[in-house]
Write an enzyme that holds these catalytic residues in place. Structure first.
Site, PDB file in Angstrom:
ATOM      1  N   ARG A  65      -4.274 -34.694  -1.905  1.00  0.00           N
ATOM      2  CA  ARG A  65      -3.647 -35.809  -1.194  1.00  0.00           C
ATOM      3  C   ARG A  65      -2.374 -36.282  -1.872  1.00  0.00           C
ATOM      4  O   ARG A  65      -1.505 -36.887  -1.229  1.00  0.00           O
ATOM      5  CB  ARG A  65      -4.668 -36.935  -0.991  1.00  0.00           C
ATOM      6  N   GLU A 102     -14.254 -39.087 -11.094  1.00  0.00           N
ATOM      7  CA  GLU A 102     -15.285 -40.094 -10.827  1.00  0.00           C
ATOM      8  C   GLU A 102     -16.593 -39.356 -10.508  1.00  0.00           C
ATOM      9  O   GLU A 102     -17.665 -39.823 -10.819  1.00  0.00           O
ATOM     10  CB  GLU A 102     -14.852 -40.965  -9.637  1.00  0.00           C
TER      11      GLU A 102
HETATM   12  P1  AMP Z   1      -9.903 -40.238 -11.142  1.00  0.00           P
HETATM   13  O1  AMP Z   1      -9.558 -39.035 -11.950  1.00  0.00           O
HETATM   14  O2  AMP Z   1     -11.311 -40.705 -11.356  1.00  0.00           O
HETATM   15  O3  AMP Z   1      -8.885 -41.349 -11.309  1.00  0.00           O
HETATM   16  O4  AMP Z   1      -9.898 -39.780  -9.636  1.00  0.00           O
HETATM   17  C1  AMP Z   1      -8.714 -39.662  -8.965  1.00  0.00           C
HETATM   18  C2  AMP Z   1      -8.701 -38.496  -8.014  1.00  0.00           C
HETATM   19  O5  AMP Z   1      -9.918 -38.332  -7.325  1.00  0.00           O
HETATM   20  C3  AMP Z   1      -7.627 -38.710  -6.984  1.00  0.00           C
HETATM   21  O6  AMP Z   1      -6.966 -37.481  -6.814  1.00  0.00           O
HETATM   22  C4  AMP Z   1      -8.377 -39.149  -5.753  1.00  0.00           C
HETATM   23  O7  AMP Z   1      -7.880 -38.482  -4.644  1.00  0.00           O
HETATM   24  C5  AMP Z   1      -9.830 -38.773  -6.001  1.00  0.00           C
HETATM   25  N1  AMP Z   1     -10.761 -39.899  -5.874  1.00  0.00           N
HETATM   26  C6  AMP Z   1     -11.520 -40.424  -6.867  1.00  0.00           C
HETATM   27  N2  AMP Z   1     -12.307 -41.396  -6.433  1.00  0.00           N
HETATM   28  C7  AMP Z   1     -12.039 -41.535  -5.128  1.00  0.00           C
HETATM   29  C8  AMP Z   1     -12.533 -42.401  -4.102  1.00  0.00           C
HETATM   30  N3  AMP Z   1     -13.470 -43.317  -4.337  1.00  0.00           N
HETATM   31  N4  AMP Z   1     -12.011 -42.261  -2.874  1.00  0.00           N
HETATM   32  C9  AMP Z   1     -11.062 -41.337  -2.618  1.00  0.00           C
HETATM   33  N5  AMP Z   1     -10.567 -40.488  -3.521  1.00  0.00           N
HETATM   34  C10 AMP Z   1     -11.050 -40.574  -4.769  1.00  0.00           C
END
Ligand code: AMP
Length: 178
Positions: A65, A102
């Site tokens: 995205r 996450e």
């Molecule tokens: P993080 O590394 O945990 O900051 O996760 C960020 C990445 O995971 C981004 O590329 C987001 O597109 C995706 N992502 C993580 N959590 C979510 C969520 N709750 N909703 C949508 N996309 C998420």
């Protein structure tokens, strides 16, 4: 439209999907926002406006995205665009970095010529959650010698404290979930 009115409009175009892709995760679906002409324009303009005049040479978007949002932001800023991708997708020589999501772990890659030494780079993604993806992206870019101008997100999930991994950098989000 003012900043607060724009934030309200953008927030109304996000869709919460409970328990996707795994139980307990509320997935923030940006497809309604992308599908809305005014919402998409406000998103791209909003992110570009935060970093206009800052000498951004290149915008880096994170698969998948981050590509959708990062490429038009690069165009608006008169910058180039470079993709950071999941393992095995880039065709040429890469630098790689493991990172925690996450939900799960993964590996990010960037082409070795993605940033010249001293090049000023803006990182763009849709959601800042735990910050693992963004921190890994910054590590990749700094290994290549890039200077990080900042990071821009549509939405920040503040309760996951992603900023804590990015304290040395300017982090901007159009929307924040506390
Ligand atoms: P993080 O590394 O945990 O900051 O996760 C960020 C990445 O995971 C981004 O590329 C987001 O597109 C995706 N992502 C993580 N959590 C979510 C969520 N709750 N909703 C949508 N996309 C998420």
């Amino acid at each position: 439209m003012g900043v607060e009115a724009r934030a309200l409009t953008l927030a109304s175009l996000l869709r919460d999907i409970p328990d996707f892709p795994s139980p307990g995760i509320v997935f923030k679906d940006i497809t309604p926002l992308l599908a809305d002409a005014a919402g998409f324009a406000a998103t791209v303009d909003g992110l570009a406006d935060l970093f206009v005049g800052r000498g951004v040479d290149r915008v880096v978007g994170v698969e998948a995205r981050g590509f959708i949002v990062g490429a038009p932001v690069a165009y608006r800023l008169g910058a180039g665009f470079t993709p950071v991708r999941k393992a095995g997708k880039l065709p040429w020589s890469v630098e790689a970095e493991e990172y925690a999501l996450e939900y799960g772990t993964d590996r990010l890659e960037i082409h070795l010529d993605a940033a010249a030494a001293g090049e000023r780079v803006l990182v763009v993604d849709d959601v800042l959650a735990t910050g693992g993806t963004a921190a890994a992206t910054v590590r990749l870019l700094e290994r290549l010698g890039a200077e990080i101008v900042g990071l821009g997100f549509i939405l920040e999930l503040e309760f996951l404290h992603g900023r804590d991994q990015l304290i040395r950098y300017e982090v901007e989000s159009l929307l924040v979930v506390e």
